[in-house]
Design a protein around this motif. Sequence first.
Motif, PDB file in Angstrom:
ATOM      1  N   ALA A  22     -39.656 -37.086  -6.200  1.00 45.25           N
ATOM      2  CA  ALA A  22     -39.722 -36.554  -4.836  1.00 45.25           C
ATOM      3  C   ALA A  22     -41.040 -35.843  -4.546  1.00 45.25           C
ATOM      4  CB  ALA A  22     -38.556 -35.598  -4.592  1.00 45.25           C
ATOM      5  N   LYS A  23     -41.712 -35.347  -5.585  1.00 40.84           N
ATOM      6  CA  LYS A  23     -43.015 -34.688  -5.427  1.00 40.84           C
ATOM      7  C   LYS A  23     -42.970 -33.578  -4.383  1.00 40.84           C
ATOM      8  CE  LYS A  23     -45.526 -38.851  -6.773  1.00 40.84           C
ATOM      9  NZ  LYS A  23     -46.479 -39.912  -6.362  1.00 40.84           N
ATOM     10  N   ALA A  24     -41.976 -32.681  -4.540  1.00 44.00           N
ATOM     11  CA  ALA A  24     -41.811 -31.496  -3.695  1.00 44.00           C
ATOM     12  C   ALA A  24     -41.330 -31.806  -2.283  1.00 44.00           C
ATOM     13  CB  ALA A  24     -43.094 -30.667  -3.632  1.00 44.00           C
ATOM     14  N   THR A  25     -41.037 -33.072  -1.980  1.00 48.01           N
ATOM     15  CA  THR A  25     -40.448 -33.415  -0.689  1.00 48.01           C
ATOM     16  C   THR A  25     -38.977 -33.049  -0.705  1.00 48.01           C
ATOM     17  OG1 THR A  25     -41.964 -35.262  -0.413  1.00 48.01           O
ATOM     18  CG2 THR A  25     -39.967 -35.302   0.915  1.00 48.01           C
ATOM     19  N   CYS A  26     -38.491 -32.439   0.368  1.00 51.77           N
ATOM     20  CA  CYS A  26     -37.078 -32.094   0.446  1.00 51.77           C
ATOM     21  C   CYS A  26     -36.233 -33.361   0.597  1.00 51.77           C
ATOM     22  CB  CYS A  26     -36.826 -31.163   1.636  1.00 51.77           C
ATOM     23  SG  CYS A  26     -37.549 -29.524   1.421  1.00 51.77           S
ATOM     24  N   GLU A  54     -31.448 -25.475  -6.232  1.00 52.39           N
ATOM     25  CA  GLU A  54     -32.677 -26.271  -6.228  1.00 52.39           C
ATOM     26  C   GLU A  54     -33.174 -26.310  -4.791  1.00 52.39           C
ATOM     27  OE1 GLU A  54     -34.346 -27.381  -8.671  1.00 52.39           O
ATOM     28  OE2 GLU A  54     -32.935 -27.296 -10.362  1.00 52.39           O
ATOM     29  N   PRO A  55     -34.168 -25.537  -4.434  1.00 54.13           N
ATOM     30  CA  PRO A  55     -34.539 -25.369  -3.026  1.00 54.13           C
ATOM     31  C   PRO A  55     -34.979 -26.635  -2.311  1.00 54.13           C
ATOM     32  CG  PRO A  55     -36.167 -24.345  -4.495  1.00 54.13           C
ATOM     33  CD  PRO A  55     -34.996 -24.699  -5.325  1.00 54.13           C
ATOM     34  N   THR A  56     -35.526 -27.611  -3.029  1.00 55.01           N
ATOM     35  CA  THR A  56     -35.986 -28.840  -2.360  1.00 55.01           C
ATOM     36  C   THR A  56     -34.994 -29.993  -2.502  1.00 55.01           C
ATOM     37  OG1 THR A  56     -37.218 -29.600  -4.297  1.00 55.01           O
ATOM     38  CG2 THR A  56     -38.399 -28.215  -2.698  1.00 55.01           C
ATOM     39  N   LEU A  57     -33.864 -29.705  -3.110  1.00 50.81           N
ATOM     40  CA  LEU A  57     -32.889 -30.758  -3.379  1.00 50.81           C
ATOM     41  C   LEU A  57     -31.510 -30.288  -2.917  1.00 50.81           C
ATOM     42  CD1 LEU A  57     -32.929 -33.586  -4.680  1.00 50.81           C
ATOM     43  CD2 LEU A  57     -32.411 -32.496  -6.869  1.00 50.81           C
ATOM     44  N   ARG A  58     -31.105 -30.755  -1.752  1.00 55.79           N
ATOM     45  CA  ARG A  58     -29.803 -30.368  -1.199  1.00 55.79           C
ATOM     46  C   ARG A  58     -28.696 -31.169  -1.870  1.00 55.79           C
ATOM     47  NH1 ARG A  58     -27.500 -32.279   4.615  1.00 55.79           N
ATOM     48  NH2 ARG A  58     -25.378 -31.432   4.383  1.00 55.79           N
ATOM     49  N   LEU A  59     -27.739 -30.472  -2.450  1.00 57.70           N
ATOM     50  CA  LEU A  59     -26.653 -31.138  -3.167  1.00 57.70           C
ATOM     51  C   LEU A  59     -25.492 -31.441  -2.230  1.00 57.70           C
ATOM     52  CD1 LEU A  59     -25.287 -32.060  -5.831  1.00 57.70           C
ATOM     53  CD2 LEU A  59     -24.412 -29.708  -6.037  1.00 57.70           C
ATOM     54  N   ILE A  60     -25.045 -32.698  -2.272  1.00 60.15           N
ATOM     55  CA  ILE A  60     -23.804 -33.104  -1.614  1.00 60.15           C
ATOM     56  C   ILE A  60     -22.925 -33.696  -2.711  1.00 60.15           C
ATOM     57  CG2 ILE A  60     -22.730 -34.585   0.119  1.00 60.15           C
ATOM     58  CD1 ILE A  60     -25.399 -34.519   1.631  1.00 60.15           C
TER      59      ILE A  60
END
Length: 216
Positions: A22-26, A54-60
């Motif tokens: 992801a290279k810091a992309t949300c 994980e601030p850049t990775l929203r968990l569902i």
Amino acid sequence: MPDLHGRLDLFERAVAAILRHAKATCCKLITLGDYVDRGPESRQLVERLLNWREPTLRLIALKGNHEAMMWEACNGFLEMERWLGNGGKATLASYGVDARHARDAIPKDHLAWINLLPLMHVDRDHIFVHAAVDPKLALAQQNEATLLWKRYPSGFEKGHGRRHVVHGHDGTAAAPVVSAGKSNLDGLAWKTGRLVVGIYVNGRPGPAADYLDISA
């Protein structure tokens, strides 16, 4: 990310690989259920997901049939032996107890988290679900048993309308098994040590744009 069944090691490697990709992309991480049973670290995996940071990775995190069995057995709605016979003994071992103490030893916040897990996640182009959707029924009319337990017939290739269905549950070492309408990502990671992660891009319908192949 499909069925993990207590393989915290594969999960951590997959998260690291996703963050690099992801290279810091949300972006979103959609897990397709079956976090518990069979593998060695069910409790630890549940705690990792429950306390996600994980601030850049929203968990569902979606519910799988094994979470459903665990919740039902621990709340008296399912015979304990049915759960234990489907991998629950490994889960109890990760909590440090046996079947005699299961209902008292599983933390209530773990069971509450499991109870509230959604059954599917839908966006414009895809439906993410543990097991299957019925292509003949509207999404609002889907049966919970279908979403958690159904296995598609061999060779079935339909999605749901124009949406591509992404699922796990039906484990095969040949994963990913991909057609125009649906993708099965479950590669029996708990047993094979191989986890297949699909990368889906907003606005790009159909199968994954790429895959991350994670090995133990």
